[in-house]
Scaffold this active site. Structure first.
Site, mmCIF file in Angstrom:
data_model
loop_
_atom_site.group_PDB
_atom_site.id
_atom_site.type_symbol
_atom_site.label_atom_id
_atom_site.label_comp_id
_atom_site.label_asym_id
_atom_site.label_seq_id
_atom_site.Cartn_x
_atom_site.Cartn_y
_atom_site.Cartn_z
ATOM 1 N N SER A 136 -62.970 47.402 37.807
ATOM 2 C CA SER A 136 -61.945 48.400 37.517
ATOM 3 C C SER A 136 -62.178 49.131 36.198
ATOM 4 O O SER A 136 -61.475 50.085 35.885
ATOM 5 C CB SER A 136 -60.565 47.720 37.473
ATOM 6 N N GLU A 248 -54.833 58.015 45.884
ATOM 7 C CA GLU A 248 -55.611 56.902 46.447
ATOM 8 C C GLU A 248 -54.734 55.666 46.607
ATOM 9 O O GLU A 248 -54.776 54.983 47.634
ATOM 10 C CB GLU A 248 -56.804 56.580 45.545
ATOM 11 N N GLU A 373 -53.612 43.174 39.422
ATOM 12 C CA GLU A 373 -53.454 42.817 38.019
ATOM 13 C C GLU A 373 -53.581 44.060 37.133
ATOM 14 O O GLU A 373 -52.829 44.229 36.163
ATOM 15 C CB GLU A 373 -54.496 41.762 37.615
#
Length: 383
Positions: A136, A248, A373
């Site tokens: 990420s 998205e 997370e």
């Protein structure tokens, strides 16, 4: 009786469109689950068929070959894919993500060059963000695109790329200035035909979504024309990514709620047909309570999702709202799919039952599009 109320953003035109989407998904997707799972990819011809009936790039303006619709059209197609039990076709990435990067960030020349071919199915689109050592953390990608005259020289590797085995147009997240973090990121569009140094790795063997061609990609001194820099200016990549991530994540939420609804409907039907100890499984209190909880989860998620879709249609859905709806709905999907599978007993663990596919496909939704997370981290910054 439907599990949830009719979405507030629907109208008669969208109802008519749903009939087309439903017919296509039931004819072209539903019968092919097993074959595509074994092949680890859908038929390339599926993209052209979808393009012919106008189901690609639904929310891209007509002047660029798209359907001229809104995100509502994309959402309906996602819902019908879920009803057909499909988890293989990567159109959400192709139409809802890749095409919108081009439409929102591209120059006029880039939009006219690429969007009509994405809308027809001549090109399949992918976006290459994730790297073997970078999930990420997009500010610190290692892939480089260094300018050399009228080309960028692209070097690096990407993994977990949806449509990776079939894509002919790949938006690559790369560093045009490796000395910078976010300001060094740019989006470079690779047209794969004749691209020396571009190589596709294996189609990855996943726990779920087995029919979706998730692949590794490798770039070894690939020369990309400078006119393929998305937007025509270096250093805009991170901003472009942040602008597109809310849609998205909303796409993921739409898919999650639709999958949740389908799982509960399948389980209600199964428990009313199957008997144990002389009565329908549905008549046991545990079954009724479990399904009551699941139906409530679906209704609450759908209400929140509809609110977010309405906000997005008005251009008001922010990064925080998208993060909230993404983590919440995908987390609930995993819980609901697991509870539903339990009510199938041993049959739920057999691959011929759709609930098993729903259960395995659910797990990754808490990971892709930014892990849940990371979603909580994003939300916490506004508190």
């Amino acid at each position: 009786m439907p599990l949830t109320q009719r979405s507030s953003w629907l109208d008669k035109d969208l109802d008519s469109f749903r009939e087309l989407a439903h017919a296509f998904c039931q004819k072209e997707l539903a019968p092919n689950h097993e074959r595509w799972s074994q092949a680890k990819q859908v038929d390339r011809e599926l993209w052209r068929k979808a393009g012919e009936v106008g189901l690609l790039c639904l929310s891209i303006p007509e002047e660029y070959g798209g359907g001229g619709g809104t995100f509502a059209h994309e959402a309906i197609l996602l819902e019908e894919e879920a009803k057909a039990g499909d988890d293989a076709w990567g159109n959400a990435v192709h139409s809802g993500i890749v095409a919108h990067y081009v439409n929102s960030c591209g120059t006029e020349e880039q939009k006219h060059r690429w969007l009509p071919r994405l809308a027809s199915g001549e090109l399949v689109g992918a976006i290459a963000m994730t790297e073997p050592g970078t999930g990420s953390d997009l500010q610190n990608v290692k892939t480089k695109a260094i300018r050399d005259g009228d080309h960028y020289v692209l070097n690096g590797a990407k993994t977990f790329i949806t449509n990776g085995a079939q894509a002919e147009l790949i938006i690559v997240v790369a560093k045009t200035n490796p000395e910078e973090t976010a300001k060094g990121v740019s989006l470079v569009v690779l047209e794969t035909e004749g691209a020396d140094g571009f190589r596709r790795g294996r189609i990855l063997d996943k726990v779920g979504m087995k029919g979706q061609d998730t692949a590794e990609l490798f770039f070894d001194d690939v020369r990309v024309p400078v006119e393929n820099l998305l937007g025509g200016e270096e250093g805009l990549g991170f901003i472009q990514l942040m602008q597109q991530l809310p849609q998205e994540r909303l796409i993921i939420a739409v898919s999650a709620v639709a999958a949740m609804e389908a799982a509960v409907e399948q389980t209600i039907a199964y428990t009313k047909e199957r008997t144990a100890f002389g009565r329908e499984i549905f008549k046991f209190q545990n079954t009724k309570f479990t399904l009551a909880e699941c139906a409530t989860e679906v209704a609450v998620c759908k209400a929140f999702l509809d609110q977010c879709v309405e906000r997005h249609l008005k251009g008001e859905l922010d990064v925080t709202g998208a993060a909230m709806v993404k983590w919440w709905t995908t987390d609930r999907l995993s819980r609901v799919a697991d509870e539903c599978l339990q009510l199938f007993g041993g049959y739920g663990y057999m691959t011929e039952y759709p609930i098993s596919r729903a259960w395995t496909s659910a797990r990754v939704q808490r990971i892709f599009g930014g892990t849940n997370e990371i979603m909580k981290e994003i939300i916490s910054r506004t508190l």
